[in-house]
Design an enzyme around this catalytic site. Structure first.
Site, PDB file in Angstrom:
ATOM      1  CD  GLN A  15       3.776  -1.540  -0.561  1.00 42.48           C
ATOM      2  OE1 GLN A  15       4.196  -2.477  -1.068  1.00 42.48           O
ATOM      3  NE2 GLN A  15       2.805  -0.815  -0.894  1.00 42.48           N
ATOM      4  CG  ASP A  56       2.426   5.239  11.377  1.00 40.24           C
ATOM      5  OD1 ASP A  56       3.552   4.763  11.203  1.00 40.24           O
ATOM      6  OD2 ASP A  56       1.495   5.081  10.568  1.00 40.24           O
ATOM      7  CG  ASP A 102       5.620  20.322   2.703  1.00 40.01           C
ATOM      8  OD1 ASP A 102       4.927  21.357   2.755  1.00 40.01           O
ATOM      9  OD2 ASP A 102       5.664  19.588   1.697  1.00 40.01           O
ATOM     10  CG  HIS A 149       4.756   3.615   8.108  1.00 39.07           C
ATOM     11  ND1 HIS A 149       3.650   3.832   8.896  1.00 39.07           N
ATOM     12  CD2 HIS A 149       4.360   2.766   7.138  1.00 39.07           C
ATOM     13  CE1 HIS A 149       2.615   3.144   8.421  1.00 39.07           C
ATOM     14  NE2 HIS A 149       3.035   2.489   7.350  1.00 39.07           N
ATOM     15  CG  ASN A 177      -0.021  -3.622   2.603  1.00 39.82           C
ATOM     16  OD1 ASN A 177      -0.995  -2.968   2.269  1.00 39.82           O
ATOM     17  ND2 ASN A 177       1.019  -3.079   3.201  1.00 39.82           N
ATOM     18  CE1 TYR A 183     -11.157  -5.414  15.956  1.00 37.08           C
ATOM     19  CE2 TYR A 183     -10.072  -3.301  16.291  1.00 37.08           C
ATOM     20  CZ  TYR A 183     -10.133  -4.660  16.506  1.00 37.08           C
ATOM     21  OH  TYR A 183      -9.171  -5.265  17.280  1.00 37.08           O
ATOM     22  CB  SER A 217       0.492   2.065   5.205  1.00 40.72           C
ATOM     23  OG  SER A 217       0.479   1.062   6.174  1.00 40.72           O
TER      24      SER A 217
END
Length: 404
Positions: free
Chosen positions: A102, A136, A145, A168, A268, A281, A348
């Protein structure tokens, strides 16, 4: 059946196995990936080496913290022989994980992070003293940053380092802890030390065994890491810790028992999250996504980067009894690979808001157990959002960190 979502719009991870997808099994003499889980008193390295010699297995990862065991490629016949070893609890086929994609970002504003005395968001770079693992695609190790703890970087996937070739993981990291330095964006827990744990390739794909490698690494460093974010998930269901059915769940059970709070995306697919793991879980904090376009309650704001209804459950978000909190996950601006910034959507993006909230809480309560952290986040949450389109009819608490 999971509906396809545009790569540019929704970001998440789909995990599937041959059993779950109905894929045709490999011929008996073909090598296939397996995860071998051993009994707690077994030595992972020596057993893996012994099995490799006796069965022609090509060992991949060796686990010694979240699990005792290893991953390997071997024939189905060899896997059957290995499963009969008295030191083996169970053997399962490896799975495949792939992405399905996405200023003050709207999500930071909606969570009231600017009111937190621990976050201290005022344009001055005062960093929250907490460590958060991002399991990830890796994290941009040089992003100006972010406070990336490069000594805590781990690559369980392809490539040479934990650097992010996808974007991501860097986006997730920024929502958790982008610096409060008057440039770019700011995170929920500004300056939190980010441990990049890469379990997915540049294309956003990986395996169950790679993900378990990441969990194993976090568990080995549980004396330093307070929170771990997993913005990934796929087909599966819950099981009890110790049931020896699901290696990833067993690894998370051990990691949570070691004191690490896990925050995960609900998924999603506009479906019940009970059909997705790790969202199903009980030991984790599962987060669904709120569509919020202006950072304010009340609804009515015009949609921005994608069509949805302001102040409601995002139209792609999973839902259900396994969801513990809801947080902003639509049109979220954050850091991106190549020292950049990007605006994307998905559960996410909701999960790291809560991981940042968990980081703020644990910074002030370092001995708090993961269950205590979950309870504190739920108690501090509000019900100031419109759940009229929520299929489960339950109004989960909306993340609010003003009192942390």
């Amino acid at each position: 059946m999971r509906r396809t979502l545009g790569v540019a719009m929704l970001t998440g991870i789909v995990v599937a196995s041959a059993a779950a997808t109905g894929a045709t099994a490999a011929p008996a003499d073909a090598t296939t990936g397996y995860i071998v889980v051993l009994r707690a008193d077994a030595d992972s390295s020596s057993v893996a080496a012994e099995h490799a010699r006796a069965n022609g297995a090509a060992v991949g990862h060796v686990y010694g913290h979240a699990l005792r065991g290893y991953s390997a490629r071997m024939s189905a016949t060899a896997a059957e022989r290995v499963s009969r070893d008295s030191r083996v609890l169970f053997v399962q086929p490896d799975g495949v994980a792939t992405t399905t994609a996405q200023s003050m970002p709207t999500g930071i504003n909606r969570a009231d992070a600017e009111l937190s005395t621990t976050a201290k968001i005022n344009g001055t770079d005062e960093r929250v003293d907490v460590d958060v693992a991002v399991i990830d695609t890796g994290v941009d190790l040089d992003h100006p940053d972010l406070n990336v703890y490069t000594a805590g970087a781990k690559n369980c996937s392809t490539g040479r380092s934990a650097d992010d070739g996808n974007g991501h993981g860097t986006h997730v990291a920024g929502t958790i802890g982008a610096l409060d330095n008057s440039t770019g964006v700011v995170g929920v827990a500004p300056g939190a030390r980010i441990w990049p744990v890469r379990v997915l390739s540049n294309s956003g794909s990986g395996s169950f065994s790679d993900i378990i490698c990441g969990i194993d690494f976090v568990t080995a460093n549980a004396d330093m890491i307070e929170v771990a974010n997993m913005s990934l998930g796929g087909s599966g269901s819950d099981s009890a810790c110790g049931s020896n059915r699901d290696a990833m769940h067993e690894a998370i059970c051990k990691s949570v028992a070691a004191g690490v709070t896990y925050v995960v995306a609900a998924g999603n697919s506009s479906a019940d999250s009970s059909t997705f793991v790790p969202a199903a879980y009980d030991e984790v904090i599962t987060v669904s996504a709120l569509a919020d376009f202006n950072g304010l309650p009340g609804g009515g704001a015009a949609a921005t980067c994608r069509a949805d209804v302001d102040d409601t459950l995002a139209d792609f978000s999973n839902y259900g009894a396994d969801v513990d909190l809801i947080a902003p996950g639509v049109c979220i601006e954050s850091t991106w690979k190549g020292a950049g910034y990007n605006t994307i959507s998905g559960t996410s993006m909701a999960s790291p808001h809560v991981a940042g909230g968990a980081a703020l809480y644990t910074a002030n309560n370092p001995s708090a157990s993961p269950s205590t952290v979950k309870s504190a986040l739920q108690s501090a949450g509000t019900t100031d959002w419109n759940n009229s389109d929520d299929p489960d009819g339950s109004k989960e608490k909306l993340l609010n960190v003003a009192t942390f």
